[in-house]
Design a protein around this motif. Structure first.
Motif, PDB file in Angstrom:
ATOM      1  N   UNK A  23      48.427  72.135  15.759  1.00 22.30           N
ATOM      2  CA  UNK A  23      47.864  70.803  15.510  1.00 22.30           C
ATOM      3  C   UNK A  23      47.344  70.208  16.815  1.00 22.30           C
ATOM      4  N   UNK A  24      46.158  69.666  16.739  1.00 19.06           N
ATOM      5  CA  UNK A  24      45.527  69.129  17.944  1.00 19.06           C
ATOM      6  C   UNK A  24      46.332  67.953  18.505  1.00 19.06           C
ATOM      7  N   UNK A  57      36.977  73.900  31.452  1.00 20.28           N
ATOM      8  CA  UNK A  57      36.556  73.551  30.101  1.00 20.28           C
ATOM      9  C   UNK A  57      35.347  72.619  30.194  1.00 20.28           C
ATOM     10  N   UNK A  58      34.351  72.819  29.340  1.00 17.13           N
ATOM     11  CA  UNK A  58      33.208  71.883  29.250  1.00 17.13           C
ATOM     12  C   UNK A  58      33.284  71.202  27.897  1.00 17.13           C
ATOM     13  N   UNK A  59      32.985  69.949  27.843  1.00 18.29           N
ATOM     14  CA  UNK A  59      33.048  69.231  26.569  1.00 18.29           C
ATOM     15  C   UNK A  59      34.396  68.560  26.404  1.00 18.29           C
ATOM     16  N   UNK A  60      34.559  67.962  25.217  1.00 17.32           N
ATOM     17  CA  UNK A  60      35.764  67.151  24.975  1.00 17.32           C
ATOM     18  C   UNK A  60      36.935  68.015  24.508  1.00 17.32           C
ATOM     19  N   UNK A  61      38.107  67.382  24.402  1.00 16.17           N
ATOM     20  CA  UNK A  61      39.282  68.049  23.838  1.00 16.17           C
ATOM     21  C   UNK A  61      40.399  68.226  24.840  1.00 16.17           C
ATOM     22  N   UNK A  62      41.643  68.384  24.331  1.00 17.18           N
ATOM     23  CA  UNK A  62      42.803  68.500  25.210  1.00 17.18           C
ATOM     24  C   UNK A  62      42.723  69.708  26.144  1.00 17.18           C
ATOM     25  N   UNK A  91      49.596  66.317  23.182  1.00 19.37           N
ATOM     26  CA  UNK A  91      50.828  65.741  23.748  1.00 19.37           C
ATOM     27  C   UNK A  91      51.520  66.704  24.714  1.00 19.37           C
ATOM     28  N   UNK A  92      50.997  67.919  24.860  1.00 15.01           N
ATOM     29  CA  UNK A  92      51.635  68.924  25.728  1.00 15.01           C
ATOM     30  C   UNK A  92      51.393  68.612  27.207  1.00 15.01           C
ATOM     31  N   UNK A  93      52.470  68.639  27.967  1.00 14.69           N
ATOM     32  CA  UNK A  93      52.294  68.571  29.414  1.00 14.69           C
ATOM     33  C   UNK A  93      52.767  69.909  29.987  1.00 14.69           C
ATOM     34  N   UNK A  94      52.109  70.370  31.041  1.00 15.81           N
ATOM     35  CA  UNK A  94      52.426  71.704  31.544  1.00 15.81           C
ATOM     36  C   UNK A  94      53.762  71.793  32.284  1.00 15.81           C
ATOM     37  N   UNK A  95      54.454  72.902  32.074  1.00 18.38           N
ATOM     38  CA  UNK A  95      55.631  73.231  32.892  1.00 18.38           C
ATOM     39  C   UNK A  95      55.118  74.248  33.907  1.00 18.38           C
ATOM     40  N   UNK A 107      38.656  79.243  14.151  1.00 20.15           N
ATOM     41  CA  UNK A 107      39.963  79.323  13.494  1.00 20.15           C
ATOM     42  C   UNK A 107      41.126  79.208  14.479  1.00 20.15           C
ATOM     43  N   UNK A 108      41.015  79.903  15.590  1.00 21.66           N
ATOM     44  CA  UNK A 108      42.162  80.039  16.494  1.00 21.66           C
ATOM     45  C   UNK A 108      42.145  79.086  17.683  1.00 21.66           C
ATOM     46  N   UNK A 109      41.038  78.391  17.855  1.00 21.52           N
ATOM     47  CA  UNK A 109      40.894  77.535  19.030  1.00 21.52           C
ATOM     48  C   UNK A 109      41.469  76.142  18.844  1.00 21.52           C
ATOM     49  N   UNK A 110      41.121  75.247  19.755  1.00 22.06           N
ATOM     50  CA  UNK A 110      41.671  73.886  19.755  1.00 22.06           C
ATOM     51  C   UNK A 110      40.860  73.010  18.810  1.00 22.06           C
ATOM     52  N   UNK A 111      40.893  73.377  17.545  1.00 21.11           N
ATOM     53  CA  UNK A 111      40.149  72.690  16.475  1.00 21.11           C
ATOM     54  C   UNK A 111      40.515  71.211  16.422  1.00 21.11           C
ATOM     55  N   UNK A 112      39.572  70.320  16.301  1.00 18.49           N
ATOM     56  CA  UNK A 112      38.141  70.511  16.055  1.00 18.49           C
ATOM     57  C   UNK A 112      37.280  70.658  17.321  1.00 18.49           C
ATOM     58  N   UNK A 113      37.895  70.714  18.479  1.00 18.77           N
ATOM     59  CA  UNK A 113      37.100  70.792  19.723  1.00 18.77           C
ATOM     60  C   UNK A 113      36.771  72.255  20.028  1.00 18.77           C
ATOM     61  N   UNK A 114      35.997  72.840  19.155  1.00 20.26           N
ATOM     62  CA  UNK A 114      35.687  74.264  19.212  1.00 20.26           C
ATOM     63  C   UNK A 114      34.209  74.468  18.923  1.00 20.26           C
TER      64      UNK A 114
END
Ligand code: GDP
Ligand code: IMO
Ligand code: MG
Length: 432
Positions: free
Chosen positions: A360-361, A272-277, A366-370, A231-238
């Motif tokens: 939203x994934x 992080x292991x696996x796919x996703x942002x 699209x997020x780049x770190x500050x 529910x709270x993670x980077x869905x669907x990469x959860x």
């Protein structure tokens, strides 16, 4: 010790197994509440290394009782292989390892489905990069109410239900264009394995609630991490379960108002292991350095973990959704050699600064770190045993993480072994 939940504050592999092992000294019960053998918790005891996937890390301490709660999905053959490894490591589990009769079984056809779906997803460009342990499909069956539970093994009709499920899944595998499973072979394997599990299958809900009522201490061992929560993670990469602290109640039957403390485990950087942002992911020599020094290879699949800087947006979010009371910050020693360190304090999305985690994934991608930059400490920390032993810049780094995330660091881990742990004054009095 009280009732405590320990969860991962990032994308898994934060060092939960090690911290559970340290905390188990003062706990009587250790309960897993979600996930299955997709987890890989490496614990070093002396010169010996144990890798636990399904069995709680608490099993390594004599006399402690371990539970696989109703929220778990249990692969019978995988469970027995792991149990044999634990026994080969000189650990006696007799009378102190129990499986909830309400836990779901992850069966060979779930693994086959996991593989089939991942191949299809890959073609469609939306591969998740699962551990291929059948976790998602096992939870699908649970939710659509066709799954088999450990308790089914204890009553009449299990073989028939199993046969029906194998046949149903063979139809699904056919649709996916994958080889069907040999019905008889699956029955033989599963029936033999579940027969051996029988003596361990009990009503753990009553067992655990009785222990809590008696004032005994229970540690709930989370697997995976907040950003992998369904529910709270980077869905669907959860993953397919609630990895956050709320899962401890639903996944064991111990009510939320009996849970007193929440410990979040985070690495001093991120993997992080696996796919996703993964906004703070590094693709340069610094990322390679973290991977090399931190030995960042998955314990379950052997895949290289993606590495990056500490993401305070993620950790702040983990504090919020889990109610983290205090952190165990691990692998500080991995950063010993760095001249400077970066911490992500916010994200930039198309020129706009945001300090929260987007739902939203597409936005998250699209997020780049500050970044904020801090000087490193450039000296070894593994020998440190007290807060004062840590170099000043290291203490400043930890204090900055505390400020940015809104939770104090009760444990600071400077190596994989039990004694390579600093307990700070922020840790609760009963474990100091
Ligand atoms: P888990 O899944 O959260 O239990 O974490 P993993 O066991 O998958 O990954 C953590 C890895 O880091 C394991 O190999 C641990 O032995 C190791 N580890 C844990 N804490 C520390 C630490 O403070 N320093 C170092 N260098 N290694 C650590
Ligand atoms: P521990 O407990 C890190 C990841 C997989 C994949 C996604 C879904 O050791 O921290 P799954 O097989 O669960 O359907 O895969 O979740 N994943 C983990 N990543 N640590 C874990 O466990 C993980 N368990 C699953 O890589 O991206
Ligand atoms: Mg792991």
């Amino acid at each position: 010790m009280a009732t405590r939940v320990l969860i991962g504050g990032q994308w898994g592999d934060e060092g939960k197994g090690k911290i559970v092992d340290v905390l188990t000294e003062k706990a009587e019960w250790i309960a897993r509440f979600q996930g299955g053998n997709n987890a890989g918790h490496t614990v070093k005891v002396g010169d010996r290394k144990y890798v636990l996937h399904l069995i709680p890390s608490g099993i390594l301490r004599e006399g402690k009782t371990c539970i696989l709660g109703n929220g778990c999905v249990i692969d019978p053959a995988g469970f027995l292989t792991e149990l044999a490894e634990v026994h080969a490591g000189g650990i006696d589990t007799e009378g102190r390892l129990w499986i909830s009769d309400r836990a779901q079984l992850a069966l060979p056809y779930h693994k086959a489905m996991d593989g089939a779906r991942e191949s299809r997803h890959q073609e469609a460009g939306v591969k998740i990069g699962t551990t291929k342990r059948g976790i998602g499909p096992a939870y699908v069956d649970k939710m659509q109410r066709t799954g088999l539970r450990a308790g089914d093994v204890l009553v009449a009709g299990f073989a028939e239900k199993l046969r029906k499920n194998v046949q149903d899944h063979n139809q699904l595998l056919k649709i996916h264009g994958v080889d069907e499973l040999d019905e008889e072979a699956v029955l033989e394997e599963v029936l033999a394995a579940t027969e051996r599990m029988k003596p361990m299958i009990v009503d753990t809900t009553v067992m655990l609630n009785r222990a809590v009522a008696n004032g005994e201490s229970v540690l709930f061992e989370g697997a995976q991490g907040t950003m992998l929560d369904i529910d709270h993670g980077s869905y669907p990469f959860v993953t397919s379960s609630n990895t956050t602290s709320g899962g401890a109640a639903s996944g064991t039957g111990v009510p939320p108002n009996r849970i007193e403390d929440v410990i979040g485990v985070v690495k001093a950087y991120t993997t992080r292991v696996g796919e996703g942002p993964f906004p703070t992911e590094l693709f340069d020599a610094q990322g390679d350095e973290i991977a090399k020094v931190g030995d960042e290879f998955g314990a379950t699949t052997g895949r290289a973990r993606r590495c990056g800087w500490f993401d305070a947006v993620v950790a702040r979010y983990a504090v919020m959704v889990n109610g983290v009371n205090w952190w165990a910050i691990t692998k500080l020693d991995v950063l010993d050699g760095f001249e400077t360190l970066k911490i992500c304090v916010a994200y930039d999305v198309n020129g706009e600064r945001i300090e929260h985690l987007p739902g939203q994934i597409e936005t998250f991608a699209a997020c780049t770190p500050v970044y904020e930059e801090m000087p490193g400490w450039k000296c070894p920390t593994t020998q440190a045993r007290t807060w004062e032993d840590l170099p000043e810049n290291c203490r400043k780094y930890i204090q900055r993480l505390e400020e940015l995330t809104g939770a104090p660091a009760g444990f600071v881990s400077v190596g994989p072994k039990r004694d390579e742990t600093i307990i700070t004054p922020s840790a609760p009095a009963d474990i100091r």
